[in-house]
Write a protein that holds these residues in place. Structure first.
Motif, mmCIF file in Angstrom:
data_model
loop_
_atom_site.group_PDB
_atom_site.id
_atom_site.type_symbol
_atom_site.label_atom_id
_atom_site.label_comp_id
_atom_site.label_asym_id
_atom_site.label_seq_id
_atom_site.Cartn_x
_atom_site.Cartn_y
_atom_site.Cartn_z
ATOM 1 N N CYS A 179 -9.072 4.140 5.493
ATOM 2 C CA CYS A 179 -8.517 3.142 4.584
ATOM 3 C C CYS A 179 -8.750 3.524 3.129
ATOM 4 O O CYS A 179 -8.154 2.957 2.224
ATOM 5 N N VAL A 202 -2.536 5.746 0.411
ATOM 6 C CA VAL A 202 -1.404 5.626 1.304
ATOM 7 C C VAL A 202 -0.221 5.079 0.526
ATOM 8 O O VAL A 202 -0.320 4.046 -0.117
ATOM 9 N N CYS A 248 2.751 3.035 -0.122
ATOM 10 C CA CYS A 248 3.283 1.818 0.468
ATOM 11 C C CYS A 248 4.802 1.892 0.448
ATOM 12 O O CYS A 248 5.399 2.091 -0.599
ATOM 13 N N ASP A 286 4.524 2.704 7.844
ATOM 14 C CA ASP A 286 3.239 2.255 7.310
ATOM 15 C C ASP A 286 2.277 1.898 8.435
ATOM 16 O O ASP A 286 2.681 1.704 9.581
ATOM 17 N N THR A 312 -1.982 -1.584 5.008
ATOM 18 C CA THR A 312 -1.747 -0.686 3.871
ATOM 19 C C THR A 312 -0.612 -1.149 2.978
ATOM 20 O O THR A 312 -0.297 -0.474 2.001
ATOM 21 N N ASN A 343 -3.064 -2.296 0.923
ATOM 22 C CA ASN A 343 -3.889 -1.094 0.775
ATOM 23 C C ASN A 343 -5.190 -1.372 0.021
ATOM 24 O O ASN A 343 -5.761 -0.479 -0.607
#
Length: 226
Positions: free
Chosen positions: A19, A23, A25, A129, A133, A153
């Motif tokens: 996490c 990432v 989105c 996804d 996130t 996220n």
């Protein structure tokens, strides 16, 4: 094997939390109108199964599609039925029912898992996804023996929460509330606030072990009014 799955396993081996990775989105994508669910839940006592059409190839459903187990090798993605609703990059599966209103409660039994996520997501969330996130999902995640509340996220660590074998999830659609529930007391451990603008589905991510869902439950009396 999908690149995101390889990255996830590398992070676990090196002690990094996936996490914490950056990432991208993705904006919500519109899925074909062929989506079919058991019903649309607007009252209480939601009852659902897991939707095989959304399940990543490393996830196997069992016990009449109420449970899910992670297979490290899984199926070859090329051998899985091509379906735009399926998660191909992340080990995620949705519940079979859309929620458009009301207050709902279900529970999850966790077995032999050290990394999982559970909560809700918009039914039309982008399948590229992972839940937690983007702004279309609200989940509680467990990894490296720690719980976190996750959306957009962003992670909020939860303090003084162990790893119970069974946890509850409370959703109040109109109030914009998703809560993690201690089923033994029962009481709310932590809640996430959000703006729910469309149909939601129960959502689950699993990277080892197995999860078993328990739906069709009445909300514990001690939670009413929370």
């Amino acid at each position: 094997m999908a690149m995101h799955e390889i990255i996830a396993r590398f992070c676990r081996l090196t002690g990094r939390n996936i996490c914490s990775l950056s990432v991208k989105c993705t904006r919500n994508t519109t899925l074909p109108a062929s989506r079919r669910y058991i019903s649309r839940s607007t009252g209480n006592s939601i009852q659902f199964r897991l939707d095989e059409r959304t399940a990543h190839s490393s996830l196997d459903l069992f016990k009449k599609d109420t449970g899910v187990i992670y297979r490290m090798l899984g199926l070859d993605p090329s051998h899985v039925q091509d379906n735009p609703e399926r998660f191909r990059d992340w080990a995620v599966v949705f519940g079979s029912e859309e929620i458009t209103g009301g207050r709902h409660y279900w529970e999850v039994t966790v077995k032999r898992s050290q990394e999982f996520r559970l909560g809700v997501a918009e039914a039309k969330m982008a399948r590229e996804d992972c839940i937690g996130t983007n702004a279309a999902s609200w989940v509680f995640g467990y990894t490296q023996r720690k719980w976190s509340a996750m959306t957009s996220n962003k992670m909020v660590p939860l303090q003084l929460v162990g790893k119970p074998e069974r946890v509850g999830v409370l959703l109040d659609y109109e109030a914009g509330l998703l809560a993690l529930v201690d089923t033994e007391r029962p009481k709310i451990i932590h809640s996430i606030r959000g703006r729910f603008r469309g149909p939601l589905c129960p959502a689950f991510g699993l990277w080892d072990g197995e999860l078993l869902t328990h739906s069709g439950l009445e909300e514990p009396e001690s939670l009413v009014g929370c």
